[in-house]
Design a protein around this motif. Structure first.
Motif, PDB file in Angstrom:
ATOM      1  N   PHE A  55      59.116  32.013  27.004  1.00 16.31           N
ATOM      2  CA  PHE A  55      60.409  31.317  26.944  1.00 16.31           C
ATOM      3  C   PHE A  55      60.383  30.000  27.718  1.00 16.31           C
ATOM      4  N   ALA A  56      59.204  29.554  28.133  1.00  9.60           N
ATOM      5  CA  ALA A  56      59.104  28.339  28.945  1.00  9.60           C
ATOM      6  C   ALA A  56      59.645  27.134  28.181  1.00  9.60           C
ATOM      7  N   PRO A  57      60.679  26.432  28.724  1.00  9.90           N
ATOM      8  CA  PRO A  57      61.258  25.285  28.018  1.00  9.90           C
ATOM      9  C   PRO A  57      60.452  23.998  28.180  1.00  9.90           C
ATOM     10  N   SER A  58      59.543  23.973  29.152  1.00 10.23           N
ATOM     11  CA  SER A  58      58.747  22.770  29.396  1.00 10.23           C
ATOM     12  C   SER A  58      57.375  23.184  29.905  1.00 10.23           C
ATOM     13  N   PHE A  59      56.461  22.225  29.922  1.00 12.76           N
ATOM     14  CA  PHE A  59      55.114  22.511  30.395  1.00 12.76           C
ATOM     15  C   PHE A  59      55.125  22.871  31.880  1.00 12.76           C
ATOM     16  N   GLN A  60      56.003  22.197  32.658  1.00 12.34           N
ATOM     17  CA  GLN A  60      56.087  22.474  34.086  1.00 12.34           C
ATOM     18  C   GLN A  60      56.537  23.918  34.332  1.00 12.34           C
ATOM     19  N   TRP A  61      57.504  24.382  33.547  1.00  8.77           N
ATOM     20  CA  TRP A  61      57.973  25.752  33.684  1.00  8.77           C
ATOM     21  C   TRP A  61      56.880  26.737  33.278  1.00  8.77           C
ATOM     22  N   LEU A  62      56.110  26.371  32.279  1.00  7.26           N
ATOM     23  CA  LEU A  62      55.017  27.241  31.859  1.00  7.26           C
ATOM     24  C   LEU A  62      54.002  27.403  32.982  1.00  7.26           C
ATOM     25  N   LEU A  63      53.712  26.318  33.698  1.00  8.97           N
ATOM     26  CA  LEU A  63      52.787  26.412  34.823  1.00  8.97           C
ATOM     27  C   LEU A  63      53.343  27.315  35.922  1.00  8.97           C
ATOM     28  N   ILE A  64      54.649  27.224  36.181  1.00 12.46           N
ATOM     29  CA  ILE A  64      55.266  28.070  37.211  1.00 12.46           C
ATOM     30  C   ILE A  64      55.180  29.546  36.815  1.00 12.46           C
ATOM     31  N   THR A  65      55.496  29.833  35.568  1.00 10.50           N
ATOM     32  CA  THR A  65      55.457  31.239  35.137  1.00 10.50           C
ATOM     33  C   THR A  65      54.022  31.760  35.056  1.00 10.50           C
ATOM     34  N   ARG A  66      53.077  30.886  34.736  1.00 11.08           N
ATOM     35  CA  ARG A  66      51.672  31.302  34.755  1.00 11.08           C
ATOM     36  C   ARG A  66      51.217  31.582  36.190  1.00 11.08           C
ATOM     37  N   ALA A  67      51.741  30.801  37.151  1.00  5.77           N
ATOM     38  CA  ALA A  67      51.423  31.066  38.554  1.00  5.77           C
ATOM     39  C   ALA A  67      51.979  32.422  38.981  1.00  5.77           C
ATOM     40  N   ILE A  68      53.201  32.744  38.539  1.00  6.99           N
ATOM     41  CA  ILE A  68      53.771  34.072  38.814  1.00  6.99           C
ATOM     42  C   ILE A  68      52.867  35.152  38.244  1.00  6.99           C
ATOM     43  N   GLN A  69      52.408  34.926  37.030  1.00  4.17           N
ATOM     44  CA  GLN A  69      51.510  35.890  36.400  1.00  4.17           C
ATOM     45  C   GLN A  69      50.212  36.012  37.188  1.00  4.17           C
ATOM     46  N   GLY A  70      49.764  34.914  37.808  1.00  6.83           N
ATOM     47  CA  GLY A  70      48.524  34.921  38.564  1.00  6.83           C
ATOM     48  C   GLY A  70      48.538  35.886  39.737  1.00  6.83           C
ATOM     49  N   PHE A  71      49.710  36.091  40.355  1.00  6.14           N
ATOM     50  CA  PHE A  71      49.789  37.072  41.438  1.00  6.14           C
ATOM     51  C   PHE A  71      49.386  38.462  40.945  1.00  6.14           C
ATOM     52  N   GLY A  72      49.586  38.686  39.655  1.00  6.11           N
ATOM     53  CA  GLY A  72      49.251  39.992  39.093  1.00  6.11           C
ATOM     54  C   GLY A  72      47.776  40.248  38.945  1.00  6.11           C
ATOM     55  N   MET A  73      46.927  39.243  39.139  1.00  2.70           N
ATOM     56  CA  MET A  73      45.485  39.466  39.044  1.00  2.70           C
ATOM     57  C   MET A  73      45.015  40.502  40.051  1.00  2.70           C
ATOM     58  N   ALA A  74      45.809  40.705  41.114  1.00  6.17           N
ATOM     59  CA  ALA A  74      45.434  41.668  42.151  1.00  6.17           C
ATOM     60  C   ALA A  74      45.460  43.108  41.662  1.00  6.17           C
ATOM     61  N   ILE A  75      45.978  43.371  40.472  1.00  2.00           N
ATOM     62  CA  ILE A  75      45.999  44.750  39.970  1.00  2.00           C
ATOM     63  C   ILE A  75      44.590  45.321  39.846  1.00  2.00           C
ATOM     64  N   PHE A  76      43.604  44.482  39.584  1.00  2.88           N
ATOM     65  CA  PHE A  76      42.259  45.021  39.360  1.00  2.88           C
ATOM     66  C   PHE A  76      41.600  45.542  40.632  1.00  2.88           C
ATOM     67  N   PRO A  77      41.530  44.765  41.717  1.00  2.00           N
ATOM     68  CA  PRO A  77      40.934  45.362  42.921  1.00  2.00           C
ATOM     69  C   PRO A  77      41.706  46.572  43.426  1.00  2.00           C
ATOM     70  N   LEU A  78      43.033  46.540  43.282  1.00  2.00           N
ATOM     71  CA  LEU A  78      43.829  47.692  43.718  1.00  2.00           C
ATOM     72  C   LEU A  78      43.563  48.908  42.828  1.00  2.00           C
ATOM     73  N   ALA A  79      43.381  48.674  41.524  1.00  2.00           N
ATOM     74  CA  ALA A  79      43.054  49.780  40.623  1.00  2.00           C
ATOM     75  C   ALA A  79      41.686  50.352  40.958  1.00  2.00           C
ATOM     76  N   PHE A  80      40.688  49.494  41.228  1.00  2.00           N
ATOM     77  CA  PHE A  80      39.366  49.978  41.614  1.00  2.00           C
ATOM     78  C   PHE A  80      39.449  50.816  42.890  1.00  2.00           C
ATOM     79  N   ALA A  81      40.274  50.363  43.852  1.00  2.00           N
ATOM     80  CA  ALA A  81      40.420  51.093  45.106  1.00  2.00           C
ATOM     81  C   ALA A  81      41.089  52.446  44.875  1.00  2.00           C
ATOM     82  N   LEU A  82      42.113  52.489  44.024  1.00  2.00           N
ATOM     83  CA  LEU A  82      42.787  53.752  43.724  1.00  2.00           C
ATOM     84  C   LEU A  82      41.845  54.733  43.032  1.00  2.00           C
ATOM     85  N   VAL A  83      41.020  54.226  42.131  1.00  2.00           N
ATOM     86  CA  VAL A  83      40.046  55.078  41.455  1.00  2.00           C
ATOM     87  C   VAL A  83      39.121  55.727  42.476  1.00  2.00           C
ATOM     88  N   ARG A  84      38.635  54.927  43.400  1.00  2.00           N
ATOM     89  CA  ARG A  84      37.696  55.438  44.412  1.00  2.00           C
ATOM     90  C   ARG A  84      38.363  56.465  45.327  1.00  2.00           C
TER      91      ARG A  84
END
Length: 494
Positions: free
Chosen positions: A101-130
């Motif tokens: 729903f990003a109305p501009s390129f600047q907003w798209l970058l902000i929402t992509r940055a928000i999404q970037g915080f979610g990259m941490a799901i992988f190390p946390l998932a690996f840790a939970l598995v272990r």
């Protein structure tokens, strides 16, 4: 059903339900991220920006994610890995929803940055598995997770091209959003909090210094091929980044509860696993860029395939990896992580060396077969290294250990395309597309470019095979050896 291993009791029924969450997770993320790649030209046109600017859609996600994997890993050790996993997954889900729903390129970058915080799901998932899975299940689950990365990418590339062409780039996110919400719900309902908590203060100064070191270096790498590696901008970014990392090391040595405990990540097995996965990611991303050009460049400089066709040609590699990865995880406790890692590195090195000499002269079926063999070797090595890591650090710092590992992986993944782009810009010919204006020509990589790229990747994996010799074996003969509070324990795998 309760299972007792190394004096700990595990709920096997829970482990099987939780396995479905952590195995499907990479499928969702790779589906979301790989669908974006074919959509970049359309985003560029809609927002009337140049190619260098549109690349920030990928870069901003990587920049935020690289810092977040280390920070959230540490927070997971302090407050509980399920809590921080849900926070990270919440960021990722919110970003996926807002991107469309990003109305501009600047907003798209902000929402992509928000999404970037979610990259941490992988190390946390690996840790939970272990932590929450019986040790005997861990190698096989890690293998299934690795397989899903490849499957997600193969599905997403052609599907992303089709969705963008028929419905627009926003629907690449609209189609992924419901699945992200469902994943959050299932993770909240199914996952249990980790059994190990390591209370302490957050090293916010360390987090700042980590950001100061990592972000300029990654920006410098992504900008280097466009503005020049010796340009003032690039050198300044590298200088600031190196200074930040030096200050980070000095600070982490003196602080009581560091965000990156140097003593843990620099001990033998974790250091080899981190360096190995970083170099493997570098070689893989460099090879992937070369593959893309060979498949899509016009004949006789390539096979002249569309994005959709290129994605479909990756299907054999995904199918083989889907079979090989879990099988390797199942066999690993018996034959050892070290032999499987070395076998994978040698297979990848030999196959890439062959491609460096014959890539441009192979038939299409032969080329697909060779990249499938390469992918198989890399899969074997990556699965082994992540298992070496998680069985070589105490459970109470598993979050920060897997977070640091993801940080190293991101560094390798960032350097690969940058170096590949530089090589292909060095060895090229000018090509005039049929029907284009006389003055319009495009640069096409030459045979020498592919020779350098595949040859360099072959050398990297050969070096990794030698590096793997220094690993202290963590499993063999049906026994898994793991470190806990500085002591070595064994569990027999039936």
């Amino acid at each position: 059903m309760q299972v007792v291993e190394k004096g700990e009791t595990y709920d096997l029924a829970y482990a099987k339900k939780a396995m479905m969450v952590v195995v499907i997770l990479p499928l969702l993320v790779m589906y979301t991220e790989a669908m974006l790649t074919p959509a970049l030209p359309t985003i560029q046109k809609e927002f009337a920006i140049n190619p260098n600017n549109v690349s920030w859609v990928l870069t901003i996600y990587l920049l935020v994610g690289t810092v977040s994997v280390a920070l959230f890993g540490k927070l997971g050790d302090i407050y509980g890995k399920k809590k921080m996993f849900l926070v990270a997954l919440g960021f990722y889900t919110l970003g996926v929803i807002l991107n469309g729903f990003a109305p501009s390129f600047q907003w798209l970058l902000i929402t992509r940055a928000i999404q970037g915080f979610g990259m941490a799901i992988f190390p946390l998932a690996f840790a939970l598995v272990r932590e929450e899975f019986p040790p005997s299940m861990v190698p096989q689950v890690q293998g299934m997770i690795s397989a899903m990365f490849a499957v997600g990418m193969v599905i997403a590339l052609p599907l992303g091209a089709w969705v963008t062409e028929n419905y627009g780039w926003r629907w690449t996110y609209h189609s992924a959003a419901p699945f992200a919400v469902l994943m959050f719900f299932f993770a909240w309902k199914i996952l249990r909090e980790s059994r190990y908590i390591n209370p302490g203060k957050v090293d916010w100064i360390g987090a700042f210094l980590l950001t100061l070191g990592v972000v300029p270096l990654l920006v410098g790498v992504t900008r280097g091929p466009n503005v020049g590696w010796t340009a003032r901008e690039t050198l300044t970014l590298f200088g600031v980044g190196i200074l930040g990392l030096i200050l980070l090391v000095l600070w982490e040595r003196r602080v009581e509860n560091p965000i990156l405990p140097l003593g843990i990540i620099s001990s033998r097995n974790p250091a080899i696993a981190n360096l190995g996965i970083m170099l493997a990611a570098f070689g893989l991303s460099m090879m992937s860029q070369a593959n893309t050009y060979i498949l899509q460049m016009p004949k006789p400089y390539g096979f002249g395939k569309t994005i959709l066709q290129s994605g479909l040609l990756m299907t054999p590699m995904a199918a083989v990896m889907l079979f090989v990865a879990p099988l390797a995880g199942k066999l690993m406790p018996k034959v050892g992580a070290k032999p499987i890692a070395m076998t994978g590195a040698l297979i990848a090195s030999a196959s890439l060396a062959y491609l460096s000499k014959y890539a441009t002269s192979l038939s299409l079926p032969a080329f697909v077969a060779m990249i499938t063999i390469v992918g198989t070797g890399i899969t074997l090595m990556n699965i082994s290294l992540i298992n070496v890591l998680v069985f070589s650090v105490p459970p109470r710092v598993m979050g920060v250990a897997t977070g640091a590992n993801s940080l190293f992986r991101n560094f390798g993944s960032t350097w690969g395309p940058a170096i590949a782009g530089t090589v292909m810009s060095t060895y090229y010919i000018l090509f005039h597309p049929p029907g284009a204006p006389p003055f319009f020509k495009i640069k096409l990589p030459t045979e020498k470019a592919y020779e350098v790229l595949f040859g360099t990747a072959a050398g990297i994996y050969l070096f990794l095979a030698l590096l793997i010799l220094a690993i202290v074996e963590v499993m063999k003969g049906g026994k898994i050896r793991e470190v806990e509070e500085g002591r070595e324990k064994e569990v027999v795998v039936e």
